[in-house]
Design a protein around this motif. Structure first.
Motif, short mmCIF file in Angstrom:
data_model
loop_
_atom_site.label_atom_id
_atom_site.label_comp_id
_atom_site.label_asym_id
_atom_site.label_seq_id
_atom_site.Cartn_x
_atom_site.Cartn_y
_atom_site.Cartn_z
N ASP A 245 0.84 -1.21 0.00
CA ASP A 245 0.00 0.00 0.00
C ASP A 245 0.87 1.25 0.00
O ASP A 245 0.52 2.26 -0.64
CB ASP A 245 -0.93 0.00 1.21
CG ASP A 245 -2.04 -1.05 1.10
OD1 ASP A 245 -2.31 -1.50 -0.03
OD2 ASP A 245 -2.62 -1.41 2.15
N LEU A 246 1.98 1.21 0.71
CA LEU A 246 2.88 2.35 0.72
C LEU A 246 3.45 2.59 -0.67
O LEU A 246 3.52 3.73 -1.13
CB LEU A 246 4.01 2.11 1.72
CG LEU A 246 5.08 3.21 1.82
CD1 LEU A 246 4.46 4.55 2.21
CD2 LEU A 246 6.16 2.82 2.82
N ALA A 247 3.85 1.53 -1.35
CA ALA A 247 4.39 1.66 -2.69
C ALA A 247 3.36 2.30 -3.63
O ALA A 247 3.69 3.17 -4.45
CB ALA A 247 4.84 0.30 -3.22
N LEU A 248 2.11 1.86 -3.53
CA LEU A 248 1.05 2.43 -4.38
C LEU A 248 0.83 3.90 -4.09
O LEU A 248 0.67 4.72 -5.01
CB LEU A 248 -0.26 1.66 -4.16
CG LEU A 248 -0.36 0.29 -4.83
CD1 LEU A 248 -1.63 -0.43 -4.35
CD2 LEU A 248 -0.39 0.44 -6.36
N GLU A 249 0.83 4.27 -2.82
CA GLU A 249 0.62 5.68 -2.45
C GLU A 249 1.78 6.55 -2.94
O GLU A 249 1.56 7.65 -3.46
CB GLU A 249 0.46 5.80 -0.93
CG GLU A 249 0.39 7.22 -0.41
CD GLU A 249 -0.79 8.02 -0.94
OE1 GLU A 249 -0.75 9.26 -0.83
OE2 GLU A 249 -1.75 7.41 -1.47
N LEU A 250 2.99 6.06 -2.81
CA LEU A 250 4.14 6.83 -3.26
C LEU A 250 4.17 6.94 -4.79
O LEU A 250 4.53 7.99 -5.33
CB LEU A 250 5.43 6.21 -2.74
CG LEU A 250 5.58 6.19 -1.21
CD1 LEU A 250 6.86 5.48 -0.81
CD2 LEU A 250 5.55 7.61 -0.63
N GLU A 251 3.78 5.88 -5.47
CA GLU A 251 3.70 5.94 -6.93
C GLU A 251 2.67 6.99 -7.37
O GLU A 251 2.89 7.75 -8.32
CB GLU A 251 3.32 4.57 -7.50
CG GLU A 251 3.24 4.57 -9.03
CD GLU A 251 2.62 3.31 -9.60
OE1 GLU A 251 2.13 3.36 -10.75
OE2 GLU A 251 2.60 2.28 -8.89
N ARG A 252 1.56 7.05 -6.65
CA ARG A 252 0.53 8.04 -6.97
C ARG A 252 1.09 9.45 -6.80
O ARG A 252 0.90 10.32 -7.67
CB ARG A 252 -0.69 7.85 -6.07
CG ARG A 252 -1.84 8.83 -6.35
CD ARG A 252 -2.90 8.77 -5.28
NE ARG A 252 -2.43 9.30 -4.00
CZ ARG A 252 -2.33 10.61 -3.73
NH1 ARG A 252 -2.61 11.52 -4.65
NH2 ARG A 252 -1.90 11.00 -2.54
N ARG A 253 1.81 9.68 -5.72
CA ARG A 253 2.37 11.00 -5.47
C ARG A 253 3.45 11.36 -6.49
O ARG A 253 3.68 12.54 -6.77
CB ARG A 253 2.95 11.08 -4.06
CG ARG A 253 1.89 10.93 -2.97
CD ARG A 253 2.46 11.20 -1.60
NE ARG A 253 1.46 10.97 -0.55
CZ ARG A 253 1.49 11.52 0.66
NH1 ARG A 253 2.49 12.33 0.98
NH2 ARG A 253 0.56 11.25 1.55
N ALA A 254 4.11 10.35 -7.03
CA ALA A 254 5.13 10.58 -8.06
C ALA A 254 4.52 10.64 -9.45
O ALA A 254 5.25 10.75 -10.44
CB ALA A 254 6.18 9.48 -8.00
N HIS A 255 3.19 10.56 -9.53
CA HIS A 255 2.46 10.60 -10.81
C HIS A 255 2.97 9.52 -11.77
O HIS A 255 2.98 9.72 -13.00
CB HIS A 255 2.60 11.99 -11.45
CG HIS A 255 2.06 13.09 -10.57
ND1 HIS A 255 0.70 13.40 -10.51
CD2 HIS A 255 2.67 13.92 -9.70
CE1 HIS A 255 0.53 14.40 -9.64
NE2 HIS A 255 1.70 14.72 -9.13
N SER A 256 3.43 8.42 -11.22
CA SER A 256 3.88 7.24 -11.98
C SER A 256 4.97 7.55 -12.99
O SER A 256 5.10 6.86 -14.00
CB SER A 256 2.69 6.58 -12.68
OG SER A 256 1.74 6.10 -11.75
N ILE A 257 5.79 8.56 -12.73
CA ILE A 257 6.83 8.91 -13.71
C ILE A 257 7.88 7.82 -13.84
O ILE A 257 8.57 7.73 -14.86
CB ILE A 257 7.50 10.25 -13.35
CG1 ILE A 257 8.18 10.19 -11.97
CG2 ILE A 257 6.53 11.41 -13.43
CD1 ILE A 257 9.06 11.39 -11.69
N LEU A 258 8.01 6.97 -12.79
CA LEU A 258 8.97 5.87 -12.85
C LEU A 258 8.26 4.52 -12.85
O LEU A 258 8.88 3.48 -12.63
CB LEU A 258 9.94 5.96 -11.66
CG LEU A 258 10.84 7.20 -11.63
CD1 LEU A 258 11.66 7.24 -10.34
CD2 LEU A 258 11.75 7.23 -12.84
N GLY A 259 6.96 4.54 -13.12
CA GLY A 259 6.20 3.30 -13.17
C GLY A 259 5.92 2.74 -11.79
O GLY A 259 5.89 3.45 -10.79
N LYS A 260 5.73 1.44 -11.74
CA LYS A 260 5.38 0.75 -10.50
C LYS A 260 6.53 0.79 -9.50
O LYS A 260 7.69 0.59 -9.85
CB LYS A 260 5.02 -0.70 -10.79
CG LYS A 260 4.51 -1.48 -9.59
CD LYS A 260 4.11 -2.90 -9.98
CE LYS A 260 3.62 -3.69 -8.77
NZ LYS A 260 3.24 -5.08 -9.15
#
Length: 415
Positions: A245-260
């Motif tokens: 869940d933390l990985a998903l939240e951080l990916e969202r905040r990074a606007h998925s610029i580096l993918g999953k």
């Protein structure tokens, strides 16, 4: 202090503290031929954080013999991108600083603190000029002729110069009677390392959010270090999430610029605060690193500022010795204070201003911040000046930059 009859071990320089600043200081003085004692508990091999080493720091590490062994464990920072993600009415344009504008491959290199500490400790173990006492320094007697340091086991070290590198709650600084100014922020930094599915292309990306910076800094391969500055409640919520869940939240905040994302290290949290020592020197004592200054982890300035302290103190001592002067005398110490004061005050102030500008809702300050970043983006001489000063304060020409590069292609792509 020590009992009468206790044998005294005499050295030129005694360093208290075994963080990167203290370890580097011991090596700088030992390499210059000063007999050196290093007093500190175990070196920290569990620090999951990273450091983006800029030019002056790389020069220092090269001079003390550790850079060649470290460089292949680093990731170059070829571009540095700032993105306004505050969602406010007035927002700054996206700004990218590219090292190619300074005819460089990279502004600096990002490395795990564990790798840096290990390399410094290993170099110290090879030195015949460093007496490493793996203990706590328990008491200090700071006289006009020398400093006496007693360890927990009762050993007594006599030194002409005592270097305080024992952190923000320094016992050496307290013994020297140096006061500090402290302040705090309503923020907590969440720090961890990530793996991701897309290459970072050696770009460091800093999102400016309403709670502070969200910064992704390249590591070797498809990995990056993260500093996410949040309010206390937000940081607690993030730390309470499971890894997925933390990985998903951080990916969202990074606007998925580096993918999953995949969380690759244990999350750590650090309440943000600041501190400036009111003086950098006292009787036989010089402060370096976090004994002298503390501020938020913004702009890759913390350890780089500390290593500039170490380099300056080493230069001042070498100059004093060349004149036959006492390296711990008031004249040498005042030269060190004079050389370092402006850099410390301006860097601390700049980081504090940038951090507070993200927290404020005052429209004039938002406009000023946006205008400043706009000019940095559009005015080439200003942009180059900011890049040079960010890497090495006072640099006047490109020839001052001498980053020693590893054997990889000049312009770096995906790693």
């Amino acid at each position: 202090m020590a009992k009468t009859g206790t044998p005294i071990e005499s050295v030129d320089v005694c360093v208290v503290g075994a963080g990167p600043s203290g370890l580097s200081a011991a090596l700088v003085f030992a390499k210059q031929g000063f007999s050196t004692a290093l007093i500190a508990p175990e070196v920290n091999h569990a620090d999951g954080r990273t450091t983006a080493l800029l030019q002056a720091s790389i020069d220092l590490l090269d001079q003390i013999g550790v850079w060649d062994g470290l460089v292949l464990k680093t990731a170059p920072l070829a571009r540095m991108r700032m993105i306004d993600d505050t969602g406010r009415l007035v927002r700054a344009p996206e700004v990218t600083f590219d090292s190619v504008e300074l005819e460089l491959d990279a502004f600096g290199y990002n490395i795990l603190n564990t790798d840096l500490n290990a390399a410094l400790e290993d170099e110290i173990s090879k030195s015949d000029n460093i007496l490493y006492i793996n203990e706590i320094a328990s008491s200090f007697n700071l006289g006009s002729e020398c400093a006496l340091i007693e360890t927990a086991s009762g050993r007594v070290i006599e030194a002409s110069l005592l270097i305080a590198a024992d952190g923000r709650n320094s016992s050496v600084r307290e013994a020297a009677g140096i006061d500090v100014r402290r302040w705090s922020y309503p923020q907590v930094a969440l720090v961890l390392n990530l793996e991701h599915e897309r290459p970072h292309h050696n770009i460091s990306t800093e999102f400016h959010t309403p709670t502070g910076p969200f910064t992704l800094v390249p590591l070797p391969g498809r990995a990056s270090s993260l500093v996410c500055v949040e309010n206390t409640e937000g940081a607690d919520r993030l730390r309470g999430l499971n890894k997925d869940d933390l990985a998903l939240e951080l990916e969202r905040r990074a606007h998925s610029i580096l993918g999953k994302f995949k969380v690759a290290s244990k999350p750590q949290t650090f309440p943000l605060s600041g501190m400036n020592a009111k003086a950098l020197t006292a009787n036989r004592v010089a402060l370096v690193g976090e004994t002298a200054h503390v501020f938020p982890p913004i702009g890759a300035q913390g350890l780089n500022l500390s290593l500039r302290d170490v380099a300056a103190l080493g230069r001042v001592a070498a100059e004093a010795r060349s004149k036959g002067a006492d390296i711990g005398a008031p004249e040498a110490l005042s030269n060190y204070e004079r050389e370092r004061k402006t850099d410390i005050v301006t860097r601390t102030g700049a980081v504090d201003l940038l951090n507070r500008s993200l927290l404020t809702d005052l429209l004039p300050l938002q406009v000023a911040r946006s205008a400043g970043l706009y000019l940095a983006d559009k005015v080439t001489p200003l942009r180059k000046l900011l890049m040079r000063e960010g890497m090495a304060p006072g640099t006047k020409a490109r020839t001052s930059f001498r980053i020693k590069r590893p054997a990889w292609p000049k312009r770096l792509g995906a790693r």
